[in-house]
Design an enzyme around this catalytic site. Structure first.
Site, PDB file in Angstrom:
ATOM      1  N   ASP A   1     -22.226  36.414  66.695  1.00  0.00           N
ATOM      2  CA  ASP A   1     -21.178  34.737  66.779  1.00  0.00           C
ATOM      3  C   ASP A   1     -19.743  35.384  67.779  1.00  0.00           C
ATOM      4  OD1 ASP A   1     -20.009  32.591  65.089  1.00  0.00           O
ATOM      5  OD2 ASP A   1     -17.881  34.302  64.989  1.00  0.00           O
TER       6      ASP A   1
ATOM      7  N   HIS B   1     -25.947  25.934  61.574  1.00  0.00           N
ATOM      8  CA  HIS B   1     -24.674  26.175  59.713  1.00  0.00           C
ATOM      9  C   HIS B   1     -23.269  25.329  60.538  1.00  0.00           C
ATOM     10  CE1 HIS B   1     -23.750  29.002  62.602  1.00  0.00           C
ATOM     11  NE2 HIS B   1     -22.136  28.740  61.687  1.00  0.00           N
ATOM     12  N   ASP B   2     -23.320  25.419  61.818  1.00  0.00           N
ATOM     13  CA  ASP B   2     -21.430  24.618  62.662  1.00  0.00           C
ATOM     14  C   ASP B   2     -22.197  22.470  62.823  1.00  0.00           C
ATOM     15  OD1 ASP B   2     -20.378  26.404  62.301  1.00  0.00           O
ATOM     16  OD2 ASP B   2     -20.205  27.179  63.889  1.00  0.00           O
TER      17      ASP B   2
ATOM     18  N   GLU C   1     -23.746  34.233  70.629  1.00  0.00           N
ATOM     19  CA  GLU C   1     -23.602  32.541  70.243  1.00  0.00           C
ATOM     20  C   GLU C   1     -22.256  32.782  71.401  1.00  0.00           C
ATOM     21  OE1 GLU C   1     -21.146  29.630  67.422  1.00  0.00           O
ATOM     22  OE2 GLU C   1     -20.470  31.489  67.686  1.00  0.00           O
TER      23      GLU C   1
ATOM     24  N   ASP D   1     -26.185  38.015  61.258  1.00  0.00           N
ATOM     25  CA  ASP D   1     -24.622  37.724  61.969  1.00  0.00           C
ATOM     26  C   ASP D   1     -23.640  39.013  62.146  1.00  0.00           C
ATOM     27  OD1 ASP D   1     -23.256  35.377  63.286  1.00  0.00           O
ATOM     28  OD2 ASP D   1     -24.172  34.578  61.692  1.00  0.00           O
TER      29      ASP D   1
END
Length: 557
Positions: A200, A330-331, A257, A98
């Site tokens: 991210d 994860h979200d 993302e 990430d």
């Protein structure tokens, strides 16, 4: 079409905190990931995406980074990280990390310096503004985690911007020195041997320098800042510079993302000629069960909307850019609880959902536990939840008059902790995740839903995913074929075909618990074909069984 390795790859996302704990402190760690590499390899994936393991105060579970070049002691050491890279690479598994560079932790040395005085050399690494004439925040912007996006600093008498938590100040990408430091950090990790980055909220890094107020919706306290930082004015310039300074000449994979990105944006971001990113994560299909752009205001999914959304992305990027394909991360809540049936048809609907996604063009992502059909969790006590977004939302919605029951139902359906409960390895205490007290409670259903039982059952969801991954490697039509939506108006059937010069794939997915009749043209086309893969043994050709997912291959003459 170039044959970049990531076009036939499947990615497995690990949320380290919840994956496997070897120390008994209740938190997953890097040695725990190393322990499970053979399990991941058995699944057949090619790439592991590791959510943040950098040094962090853990205000937002590691997405608030204090030191980009240090591993958080919660997860292990840099020596552990080096060993993970070596062990993964020895199994032909790549590691993508990430990259969180829209913001840092407020404990990052850059920010500590930045807030110390207005003339500090690091002041301009972050976004500082004077308040309005009345002393209020510089703009009416709402934070993504609720409340104002501005925090007042007593010492210097200015506000800093935090699109997320107060402890996550936004970096100022207008500052070339700051950008250079970010690129140096990225090169540090790539030189160490990682195989790419998942970036991210990377399309948030360029802000409109006028900083106007956002529009305020009825009943809302703050304005919407989205138009002033989503796909901002210099975003392509920054990404191209990053590519030139860091990624150029390296055989690595990048995925950005990008909430709020449309297909026309994605085409630019992922067009190889533009030298920006390999693919992006989109969010539109994840918000189709929301009312009025409020994630917590839930409405039933209209399958036609989901089909048309996938159609839009599949056709827009075909031949130019590249899609990422995901149901979970994860979200996001667990897809089998969201668009499937986590009761009677849990295994069957999980396989159907996998079929629907993995037969599309793009790079598929599997989130830990998806391959065994893990479900959403229902904690009755709000204190069992850890997610900052969830807890902030509870406070805000309570103030707006929402009942406790309505808020909890929203959390059960859409809360991020649904994805973050510990990985369910076996039916022993704490599902084999830890010998201690897990940082987040384990889902009660681990006795029946766990990796050990999945590995022992040849018809399990695990082996179904294994077959889907294998098909992608062997069948070019999956990575290169065109996309055509079928049965557009059906409320329950998601059907589409993929086509190349050699043949046609017909993908048929029933999103309901009742038989669904197929259109005559489809039944005619498939009646002499055998399924390439299916979760159903009782084929009827004219009807799809409840939650059936079947794929037929029809060769061309």
């Amino acid at each position: 079409m170039t044959t970049a390795w990531w076009k036939k790859s499947t990615v497995y996302q690990i949320y380290p905190k919840s994956f496997n704990d070897t120390t008994g402190n209740g938190v997953g760690d890097i040695p725990g990931i190393i322990e499970k590499l053979d399990y991941i390899k058995k699944l057949g994936v090619d790439v592991i995406w590791l959510s943040p393991v950098y040094d962090s105060p853990q205000e937002d579970n590691g997405y608030d980074i204090r030191n980009y070049r240090m591993i958080d002691e919660l997860f292990g050491s840099m020596e552990d990280m080096d060993r993970l890279l070596a062990e993964a690479h020895s199994r032909d598994l790549k590691i993508v990390m990430d990259l969180v560079v829209n913001h840092t932790s407020d404990e990052h040395p850059w920010f500590v310096e930045s807030k110390s005085s207005k003339d500090n050399p690091y002041r301009d690494y972050y976004i500082w503004k004077d308040g309005k004439a009345d002393g209020g925040p510089p703009t009416n912007w709402r934070s993504i985690f609720s409340g104002s996006a501005w925090k007042y600093d007593e010492q210097t008498g200015q506000y800093y911007l935090h699109l997320f938590a107060e402890k996550q100040p936004d970096l100022n990408w207008e500052n070339p020195k700051m950008r250079k430091d970010v690129y140096n950090m990225m090169n540090f990790w790539l030189d160490k041997g990682i195989d790419g980055f998942r970036m991210d909220v990377i399309n948030f890094i360029s802000k409109d320098q006028a900083y106007p107020d956002g529009g305020v919706k009825s009943g809302e306290k703050y304005g919407d800042p989205g138009p002033y930082f989503v796909n901002g004015p210099r975003i392509h310039e920054f990404l191209q510079e990053m590519h030139g300074e860091v990624l150029s000449g390296r055989d690595v994979m990048t995925v950005g993302e990008m909430p709020g990105a449309e297909p026309e944006d994605a085409t630019v971001y992922t067009d190889p000629d533009n030298q920006e990113l390999d693919m992006i994560f989109t969010f539109e299909h994840m918000s189709l069960d929301e009312e009025g752009e409020d994630k917590w205001n839930i409405k039933p999914l209209d399958l036609r909307n989901l089909k048309e959304n996938f159609e839009k992305w599949q056709t827009s990027l075909h031949g130019t850019g590249w899609n990422s394909l995901y149901w979970n991360n994860h979200d996001q809540p667990r897809i089998v609880s969201r668009f499937g049936d986590d009761g009677k048809y849990r295994e069957k609907s999980a396989k159907m959902l996998a079929t629907c996604l993995h037969m599309m063009q793009g790079t598929p992502y599997i989130y830990q536990g998806e391959e065994i059909g893990m479900t959403n969790v229902h904690f009755e006590d709000l204190n069992d939840y850890q997610d900052i977004e969830t807890l902030n939302m509870y406070k805000e919605k309570s103030e707006l008059g929402w009942s406790h029951e309505r808020i909890m139902e929203a959390i059960y359906t859409k809360g991020r902790d649904n994805a973050r409960t510990p990985m369910q390895w076996d039916d022993s205490k704490n599902s084999g995740f830890t010998e201690g007290t897990p940082w987040l409670p384990v889902n009660d259903n681990y006795k029946s839903i766990n990796a050990e039982s999945a590995l022992q059952n040849k018809d399990s969801i695990f082996y179904y995913y294994q077959k889907l991954i294998s098909l992608r490697k062997g069948w070019d039509i999956i990575t290169s074929g065109s996309f055509k939506l079928l049965m557009r108006e059906s409320l329950n059937v998601f059907a589409y075909q993929r086509e190349n010069s050699e043949g046609i794939l017909v993908v048929l997915c029933n999103f309901s618990n009742e038989e669904q009749r197929l259109e005559e043209e489809i039944t005619t086309n498939i009646k002499n074909a055998s399924p390439l893969i299916s979760n159903e043994n009782n084929f009827k050709y004219r009807e799809l069984q409840p939650f059936e997912g079947s794929v037929y291959y029809i060769p061309k003459e």
